[in-house]
Design a protein around this motif. Structure first.
Motif, PDB file in Angstrom:
ATOM      1  N   THR A 127       5.983   9.619  -5.685  1.00  0.00           N
ATOM      2  CA  THR A 127       5.721   8.532  -4.253  1.00  0.00           C
ATOM      3  C   THR A 127       5.787   7.316  -4.922  1.00  0.00           C
ATOM      4  N   ILE A 128       4.440   7.344  -6.182  1.00  0.00           N
ATOM      5  CA  ILE A 128       4.616   5.883  -6.501  1.00  0.00           C
ATOM      6  C   ILE A 128       5.524   4.890  -7.028  1.00  0.00           C
ATOM      7  N   ARG A 129       6.112   5.537  -7.269  1.00  0.00           N
ATOM      8  CA  ARG A 129       7.483   5.102  -7.704  1.00  0.00           C
ATOM      9  C   ARG A 129       8.450   4.744  -6.494  1.00  0.00           C
ATOM     10  N   LEU A 130       8.409   5.264  -5.787  1.00  0.00           N
ATOM     11  CA  LEU A 130       8.998   4.723  -4.436  1.00  0.00           C
ATOM     12  C   LEU A 130       8.157   4.018  -3.773  1.00  0.00           C
ATOM     13  N   ALA A 131       7.505   4.213  -3.502  1.00  0.00           N
ATOM     14  CA  ALA A 131       6.837   3.074  -3.169  1.00  0.00           C
ATOM     15  C   ALA A 131       7.013   1.291  -3.798  1.00  0.00           C
ATOM     16  N   ILE A 132       6.876   1.340  -4.811  1.00  0.00           N
ATOM     17  CA  ILE A 132       8.147   0.373  -5.985  1.00  0.00           C
ATOM     18  C   ILE A 132       9.074   0.049  -5.892  1.00  0.00           C
ATOM     19  N   ALA A 133       9.959   1.161  -5.635  1.00  0.00           N
ATOM     20  CA  ALA A 133      11.230   0.883  -5.738  1.00  0.00           C
ATOM     21  C   ALA A 133      12.023   0.105  -4.223  1.00  0.00           C
ATOM     22  N   ALA A 134      10.624   1.010  -3.123  1.00  0.00           N
ATOM     23  CA  ALA A 134      10.983  -0.008  -1.311  1.00  0.00           C
ATOM     24  C   ALA A 134      11.113  -1.399  -1.304  1.00  0.00           C
ATOM     25  N   PRO A 138       0.768  -1.512   0.039  1.00  0.00           N
ATOM     26  CA  PRO A 138       0.666  -0.203   0.253  1.00  0.00           C
ATOM     27  C   PRO A 138       1.281   1.341  -0.235  1.00  0.00           C
ATOM     28  N   VAL A 139       0.564   2.296  -0.539  1.00  0.00           N
ATOM     29  CA  VAL A 139       0.810   3.381  -0.294  1.00  0.00           C
ATOM     30  C   VAL A 139      -0.479   5.005  -0.441  1.00  0.00           C
ATOM     31  N   ARG A 140      -0.247   5.472   1.131  1.00  0.00           N
ATOM     32  CA  ARG A 140      -0.954   6.599   1.055  1.00  0.00           C
ATOM     33  C   ARG A 140      -0.952   7.982   0.125  1.00  0.00           C
ATOM     34  N   ILE A 141      -1.861   8.778  -0.241  1.00  0.00           N
ATOM     35  CA  ILE A 141      -0.942   9.951  -0.954  1.00  0.00           C
ATOM     36  C   ILE A 141      -2.343  10.882  -0.495  1.00  0.00           C
ATOM     37  N   ASP A 142      -2.005  11.506   0.631  1.00  0.00           N
ATOM     38  CA  ASP A 142      -2.382  12.816   0.904  1.00  0.00           C
ATOM     39  C   ASP A 142      -2.905  13.961  -0.513  1.00  0.00           C
ATOM     40  N   LEU A 168       9.485   9.110 -24.776  1.00  0.00           N
ATOM     41  CA  LEU A 168      11.011   9.862 -24.729  1.00  0.00           C
ATOM     42  C   LEU A 168      10.971  11.027 -25.817  1.00  0.00           C
ATOM     43  N   GLU A 169       9.960  10.907 -26.853  1.00  0.00           N
ATOM     44  CA  GLU A 169      10.421  11.853 -28.191  1.00  0.00           C
ATOM     45  C   GLU A 169       9.518  13.210 -27.185  1.00  0.00           C
ATOM     46  N   ALA A 170       8.775  13.576 -27.147  1.00  0.00           N
ATOM     47  CA  ALA A 170       7.654  14.032 -26.867  1.00  0.00           C
ATOM     48  C   ALA A 170       8.452  15.196 -25.280  1.00  0.00           C
ATOM     49  N   ASP A 171       7.022  16.142 -25.307  1.00  0.00           N
ATOM     50  CA  ASP A 171       7.705  17.498 -25.062  1.00  0.00           C
ATOM     51  C   ASP A 171       7.613  16.919 -23.629  1.00  0.00           C
ATOM     52  N   THR A 172       8.681  17.904 -22.442  1.00  0.00           N
ATOM     53  CA  THR A 172       8.977  17.096 -21.107  1.00  0.00           C
ATOM     54  C   THR A 172       8.227  18.324 -20.327  1.00  0.00           C
ATOM     55  N   ASP A 173       7.154  17.775 -19.923  1.00  0.00           N
ATOM     56  CA  ASP A 173       5.664  18.742 -19.112  1.00  0.00           C
ATOM     57  C   ASP A 173       5.509  17.555 -18.545  1.00  0.00           C
ATOM     58  N   LEU A 174       3.876  18.304 -17.884  1.00  0.00           N
ATOM     59  CA  LEU A 174       3.435  17.952 -16.905  1.00  0.00           C
ATOM     60  C   LEU A 174       2.068  16.650 -17.304  1.00  0.00           C
ATOM     61  N   GLU A 175       1.676  17.095 -18.774  1.00  0.00           N
ATOM     62  CA  GLU A 175       0.497  16.218 -19.991  1.00  0.00           C
ATOM     63  C   GLU A 175       2.037  14.841 -20.533  1.00  0.00           C
ATOM     64  N   GLU A 176       2.968  15.222 -20.674  1.00  0.00           N
ATOM     65  CA  GLU A 176       3.496  14.145 -20.785  1.00  0.00           C
ATOM     66  C   GLU A 176       4.377  13.084 -19.484  1.00  0.00           C
ATOM     67  N   LEU A 177       4.692  13.740 -18.364  1.00  0.00           N
ATOM     68  CA  LEU A 177       4.701  13.021 -17.375  1.00  0.00           C
ATOM     69  C   LEU A 177       3.321  12.153 -16.970  1.00  0.00           C
ATOM     70  N   SER A 178       2.111  12.697 -17.580  1.00  0.00           N
ATOM     71  CA  SER A 178       1.003  12.083 -16.436  1.00  0.00           C
ATOM     72  C   SER A 178       0.822  10.212 -17.563  1.00  0.00           C
ATOM     73  N   TYR A 179       1.723  10.347 -18.542  1.00  0.00           N
ATOM     74  CA  TYR A 179       1.616   9.220 -19.746  1.00  0.00           C
ATOM     75  C   TYR A 179       2.397   8.301 -19.458  1.00  0.00           C
ATOM     76  N   TYR A 180       3.855   8.519 -17.730  1.00  0.00           N
ATOM     77  CA  TYR A 180       4.750   7.479 -17.610  1.00  0.00           C
ATOM     78  C   TYR A 180       4.022   6.396 -17.006  1.00  0.00           C
ATOM     79  N   PRO A 181       3.210   6.414 -15.990  1.00  0.00           N
ATOM     80  CA  PRO A 181       2.393   5.461 -15.120  1.00  0.00           C
ATOM     81  C   PRO A 181       2.448   4.100 -16.416  1.00  0.00           C
ATOM     82  N   HIS A 182       1.950   5.002 -17.681  1.00  0.00           N
ATOM     83  CA  HIS A 182       2.125   3.602 -18.345  1.00  0.00           C
ATOM     84  C   HIS A 182       3.155   2.413 -18.439  1.00  0.00           C
TER      85      HIS A 182
END
Length: 894
Positions: free
Chosen positions: A124-131, A105-109, A230-244
């Protein structure tokens, strides 16, 4: 596990006071979570599941929503604790029977106070997986490192983690794993010694290698969208697709490393509002692109993702995309069926009675014993309406009172807490707050009523408000929406310290708008039934009485209420004093008048007479409503046997010429009949017409003459007329009297007439009419000895208790009829004697004469003379014939 509550801990000098963050059962929510997570685990483990599938419906999200202070954040924390360590799972929750990978589990407030932005959510999600996993996620890690170096130049990721406290929470695994991922890819691309400053060169080389399908990057080639990201612009919109990428990496972990990640997103309402959905859209990307991760969102509002109208604001919408979110929040009473029905949106309800007291018992304690005594706990629990925030505020008030050296008493908690208002209004728009205050004036409402009460020209703020969890929905109600009881009470009575608080004038203006709107809904209703009338009367009377409004439409509604003679209870709010209701305005007087008329079927007529007298004496009612009070006072006097007082009141109403003048003339005809002046009663009856219930009066005149057939016919005509006019109470009364008349002459026919009378009384509260039917049953059974006297005595008691003394002579006549049929001379003599005692004031004295006719006995010389329609001899013969005919049919009975 219970956390320490520092507010309470620092609220007392007594170090023995244990201030725990108490947690009550919430077992039903746990069972919903267990069922939903189990379904998710089985789905992910199925042979057809693909973590990279971007089109399949998503069932990996569970939503708990409810009003502020209901315990959502506490539930979220307890879920995280229970999943992380079985020892922290409350004993009553039970042990789940999960099979599969280890649950992480990982809780995000997401609360504004937590300063959680979208970057922090992803990290935070990546950190929980890393641990939990202990190995790199190369596809995701390289993309994240590229994004970070572009968006945060000069700030290493590890420095951000250390400064933000994330490294202390999750350790240093992520920086190490990210560096290992970079080194691994660099080595595969023959770019050894790659440093963070050269991530751009590394990702460029990786993209070329992926496009060229080189064997050196075969491990990442299975992620077909990596190169595009990896070719897309580096912004929040691109970051939101990284969970894939992260979902793809989780799916290809070896069996021994597999985990079931559970992400708990708390305080979801703080990420924006219904018009600004930027953060919500990014979070939706996370949930959609990680179908092998289970998400639990807790917040005040239900998620609208299944609403097709949001297409364009959010990227995946509609019931096909989110089948479990399609319904309005499932109430707590049906939460147990959530998994079976596939529901994934659960409304967290109020605490049960037991949970309320359990919360208070554990909230504050000394040496393990509850600090708040049981009697006070019960008072606070009842006052809370099950809202945990109220219980918590009450516990703090308890400590505040003890600090003053006083002992907290129940009266100290007969208060509302302004903090409840602030918590309720905190995330509402100004328009929504305006509508909320407006509808707090109403017991229940619909959309048009809420819009009109708020005085706005559009429904949009109302529609947004209906999405809030403190708005309760009852689809079968006349008005389907109502406010949470405690929140409504607090809005109406607690001191409001908010910037947009209302003045007394604002409240009165809103009440006036609401009152007019309720009246318009009543006037526009054209359907059958009295339900809208009663509902509108209750709301209208409450508003008018509290805010001293003009009666307006209430006058006509009051006439409609009395016209049907149904007498549903009306219980609007009323101020009381030690001596009774405080009647200060016409609205207060009308509330008392209609409440008295509704209650008179359930209380002694003396009480009714006293209350009606008090209403009349105020002089507050307009003349036509004053005539209504006077008419029913005259009826109460008649029921009490006060004929002179009844006659005086009836005469005033009849002479007034108002709506009740025909009914008052009928009352005068009844009084003439009671006095034994049948010719005068007949003359008056001929002038009454339908409005004066002429046929029923004629029936009442004819049956004492022993002339049963015309009496029964008149009653039948009266019943049919009432049915044509839709007057249910009059229809039942006419039928009851027809059954009474038929019971003397033909018991077999009376059986069906009595059955019809009972049927017509169903749903009505007509005490006198009901007692008339019971007396008719006795008359039908006259001549039979089975429990006759016990039944008669029970009816005497009930009649006297109700104050319907005018019915006692009729009941005694039924007893006389029974003894006359059986030829029981002594009992008949005793019964006639009792009947004469009941009629010494002259009213109903003719019934004693009829009893003598039944027994073929002479009349008493000093009896008040009766003016029969056809002479005493004729009447005597008819009644004696009825007795002898019944004796012949009853002779076969023991």
């Amino acid at each position: 596990m219970t956390g320490r509550d520092l507010r309470a801990l620092f609220g007392s000098n007594n170090p023995r006071v244990e201030a725990d963050e108490a947690f009550t059962n919430r077992e039903s929510q746990w069972q919903v979570f267990v069922g939903a997570l189990d379904s998710h685990l089985r789905h992910v483990a199925g042979p057809g599941f693909d973590a990279a599938d971007l089109e399949a419906p998503r069932r990996n999200l569970l939503v708990f929503h409810g009003v502020g202070g209901i315990g959502k954040s506490t539930l979220s924390r307890r879920l995280e604790a229970a999943l992380a360590n079985a020892e922290h799972r409350p004993a009553q929750w039970g042990e789940p029977a999960w099979h599969g990978p280890r649950i992480v589990p990982v809780r995000i407030d997401l609360a504004r106070s937590a300063n959680t932005d979208f970057e922090r959510v992803i990290v935070t999600i990546r950190l929980a997986i890393a641990a939990a996993v202990g190995r790199p996620m190369p596809a995701f890690d390289i993309a994240l490192r590229r994004y970070w170096d572009h968006q945060h130049p000069g700030e290493p990721l590890e420095e951000y983690l250390r400064r933000d406290g994330l490294m202390a929470r999750f350790g240093q695994a992520l920086p190490q794993q990210t560096q290992a991922a970079l080194g691994e890819v660099a080595q595969g691309l023959a770019l050894p010694g790659m440093l963070g400053s050269a991530v751009g060169q590394l990702t460029g080389a990786l993209v070329r290698a992926l496009r060229e399908h080189r064997r050196s990057v075969a491990a990442l080639a299975g992620c077909p969208r990596l190169a595009d990201l990896l070719e897309a612009d580096t912004d929040l919109e691109e970051l939101s697709y990284y969970p894939h990428l992260l979902a793809w990496e989780l799916a290809r972990l070896p069996a021994r490393k597999q985990i079931a990640l559970v992400v708990l997103l708390d305080t979801f309402e703080d990420i924006g509002d219904r018009t600004r959905r930027d953060m919500e859209r990014l979070l939706q990307h996370v949930v959609w692109l990680m179908p092998n991760v289970f998400f639990v969102a807790t917040g005040r509002n239900r998620l609208q993702w299944a609403d097709p109208a949001l297409h364009g604001q959010l990227d995946w919408t509609g019931p096909a995309a989110w089948p479990g979110l399609a319904d309005r929040g499932l109430p707590a009473s049906r939460a147990a069926t959530a998994d079976r029905d596939g529901r994934r949106q659960i409304l967290i309800g109020d605490f049960s009675d037991e949970d309320r007291e359990d919360y208070l018992a554990h909230r504050l304690a000394v040496d393990g014993q509850p600090l708040i005594d049981p009697a006070l706990r019960r008072v606070i629990a009842e006052r809370s309406h099950g809202l945990p925030l109220y219980l918590d505020l009450a516990a703090m008030r308890f400590l505040e009172i003890r600090r003053t050296g006083l002992t907290p008493r129940p009266a100290d908690f007969d208060v509302d807490f302004p903090a409840l208002i602030a918590r309720t209004l905190t995330d509402l728009t100004p328009d929504e707050r305006h509508v909320l205050r407006s509808v707090s004036l109403l017991d229940a409402f619909d959309i048009p009523l809420a819009t009109a009460s708020a005085g706005i020209s559009r429904d949009a703020p109302v529609l947004r408000l209906l999405e809030r969890p403190f708005i309760r929905h009852a689809p079968t109600g006349l008005w389907p929406y109502h406010l949470h009881a405690l929140i409504r009470s607090t809005l109406r009575t607690a001191e409001d310290t908010t910037d947009d608080r209302w003045s007394p004038r604002d409240w009165r203006n809103a009440a006036d708008r609401a009152h007019i709107a309720v009246g318009q809904q009543w006037a526009e209703h054209t359907g059958p039934g009295r339900r809208p009338l009663i509902a509108c009367l209750r709301q209208g009377l409450t508003l008018a009485a509290e805010f001293d409004l003009d009666l307006g439409w209430l006058t006509e509604a009051a006439w409609q209420y009395v016209s049907d003679s149904v007498w549903e209870p009306l219980t609007p709010a009323q101020r009381n004093t030690d001596d009774g209701p405080r009647l200060r305005t016409p609205a207060h007087a009308l509330v008392e008048l209609l409440s008295t008329l509704g209650r008179r079927q359930h209380e002694h007529r003396r009480t009714t007479a006293n209350r009606l007298t008090a209403v009349i004496n105020t002089g507050l009612l307009p003349q036509e409503l004053g005539q209504m009070a006077r008419y029913y006072l005259a009826k109460a006097h008649r029921d009490l046997g006060h004929s002179a007082a009844s006659r005086s009141e009836m005469r005033q109403v009849a002479d007034g010429g108002g709506r009740l003048a025909p009914a008052a003339r009928r009352g005068l005809a009844h009084l003439a009949r009671l006095a034994g002046d049948f010719p005068t009663a007949l003359t008056v009856a001929g002038t009454l017409g339908w409005a004066g219930r002429q046929n029923r009066v004629l029936g009442d005149i004819h049956w004492p003459q022993g002339d049963i057939t015309p009496a029964a016919d008149h009653y039948q005509h009266a019943r049919d007329e009432a049915e044509q006019h839709g007057i249910a109470g009059e229809r039942a009364t006419a039928q009851a009297h027809r059954a009474l008349a038929m019971a003397f002459a033909d018991p077999a026919t009376a059986e069906s007439e009595l059955a019809l009378a009972h049927h017509l009384l169903t749903g009505l509260t007509l005490h006198a009419t009901t007692l008339t039917v019971h007396i008719a049953h006795l008359i039908r059974d006259a001549g039979h000895s089975t429990a006759f006297h016990e039944r008669a005595q029970a009816l005497r008691t009930e009649t006297e208790t109700a104050g319907l003394t005018s019915l006692l002579p009729l009941l005694e006549l039924a007893v006389c009829f029974h003894h006359a049929v059986r030829g029981d001379d002594d009992p008949l003599t005793a019964a006639i004697h009792r009947l004469r005692r009941l009629t010494t004031d002259g009213d109903h004295a003719y019934l004693a004469e009829i009893a003598s006719f039944m027994g073929d006995r002479p009349t008493t010389p000093d009896a008040r003379p009766v003016r029969w329609l056809e002479g005493e001899a004729t009447v005597r013969r008819r009644w004696r014939t009825l007795v002898t005919e019944r004796s012949a049919t009853a002779s076969g009975h023991p």
